[in-house]
Design an enzyme around this catalytic site. Structure first.
Site, PDB file in Angstrom:
ATOM      1  N   GLY A   1      49.103  64.175  40.664  1.00  0.00           N
ATOM      2  CA  GLY A   1      50.018  65.101  40.028  1.00  0.00           C
ATOM      3  C   GLY A   1      49.333  66.414  39.700  1.00  0.00           C
ATOM      4  O   GLY A   1      48.126  66.582  39.899  1.00  0.00           O
TER       5      GLY A   1
ATOM      6  N   ASP B   1      56.591  62.818  44.807  1.00  0.00           N
ATOM      7  CA  ASP B   1      56.736  62.085  43.550  1.00  0.00           C
ATOM      8  C   ASP B   1      58.202  61.798  43.245  1.00  0.00           C
ATOM      9  O   ASP B   1      58.547  60.714  42.749  1.00  0.00           O
ATOM     10  CB  ASP B   1      56.084  62.841  42.399  1.00  0.00           C
ATOM     11  CG  ASP B   1      56.606  64.275  42.251  1.00  0.00           C
ATOM     12  OD1 ASP B   1      57.129  64.838  43.229  1.00  0.00           O
ATOM     13  OD2 ASP B   1      56.478  64.828  41.144  1.00  0.00           O
TER      14      ASP B   1
END
Length: 258
Positions: free
Chosen positions: A8, A110
């Site tokens: 991330g 994601d």
């Protein structure tokens, strides 16, 4: 056992998961875009050593990344540490959902992974709030079609902006204030961040119910969601491991092809 890795914008999350989707271990490493694969391996080994965990027994690796500059670093590092070839979520990967957006290839991995976990574990129309560096709201219909996304500044971005763009507002710890109506600057900022974001989530759910009809299932995940969701008035299922579960499902959908 598989290793599921989520790269991330703020952190790299490493999860070890068994055949029943149970997360046996998860830990975080900072997403430094200048990191070399050797530095990544040292940090990962240190993290695993702290918790007395090893990569022995790992039979597969899957990676989701929204930081292109770190994808190869992590892929090569995990490969060197395990002798395995990691699977990277991207074009050509089977997911079991249909991306019904204007530019499917541009959708963040994601968001795709969250949606896969959601449709595998829930039915009907699903709304997914992922509260990380950015706050995203994904919508999936009952036919497993990913309809689209709302993207907003994350809580941490808002907090940093308040501190950096104002002369008299300090950097604060992100925690529940003693009062909703702040009695001092720190309480006022904490209250605004927590109750303001909770109200935003509630408001978006109301508008999505108007758009989609009643009966939607609302999920929340991401590092900040655990703090915000308790202050929401709408029914929200908090699942901190949603993305790791999605990686587990995608790995097993594609494992026979590797």
């Amino acid at each position: 056992m598989i290793a599921a890795v989520d790269i991330g914008n703020s952190n790299i999350v490493i999860g070890l998961m068994d055949e029943q989707r149970k997360v046996c271990f998860s830990g975080r490493i900072r997403s430094d875009r200048q990191k070399t694969k050797e530095e990544f391996m040292i940090e990962l080994k240190t993290l695993l050593d702290i918790y007395h965990v090893t990569l022995e027994g790992v039979q597969g690796i899957i990676i989701s990344s929204v930081v292109p500059g770190l994808t190869d670093v992590v892929r090569e590092g995990m490969g060197l540490m395990t002798g395995l070839t990691p699977l990277v979520v991207g074009r050509g990967i089977r997911t079991g959902i249909r991306i019904a957006t204007d530019q499917p290839a541009s959708l963040g991995s994601d968001l795709v992974v969250d949606a896969v976990a959601a449709v595998e574990e829930y039915s009907g129309k699903i709304v997914i709030f992922d509260m990380g560096t950015a706050t995203t709201c994904s919508v999936v219909d009952e036919r497993r079609s990913y309809l689209g996304t709302l993207i907003m500044p994350g809580v941490k971005i808002s907090q940093d902006a308040l501190t950096e763009r104002t002369s008299q507002l300090p950097y604060i710890r992100f925690e529940k204030p003693k009062h909703m109506i702040g009695k001092n600057t720190i309480e006022s900022m904490q209250s605004g961040l927590i109750y303001g974001n909770a109200a935003m989530v509630d408001g978006l759910i109301e508008r999505l119910e108007e758009e989609l009809g009643a009966g939607i299932t609302v999920l929340a995940t991401g590092g900040i969601a655990g703090v915000i969701v308790p202050f929401c008035r709408k029914k929200i299922i908090y699942d901190p491991d949603l993305l790791l579960k999605g990686l587990w499902y995608i790995y097993h959908k594609n494992a026979k092809e590797n």
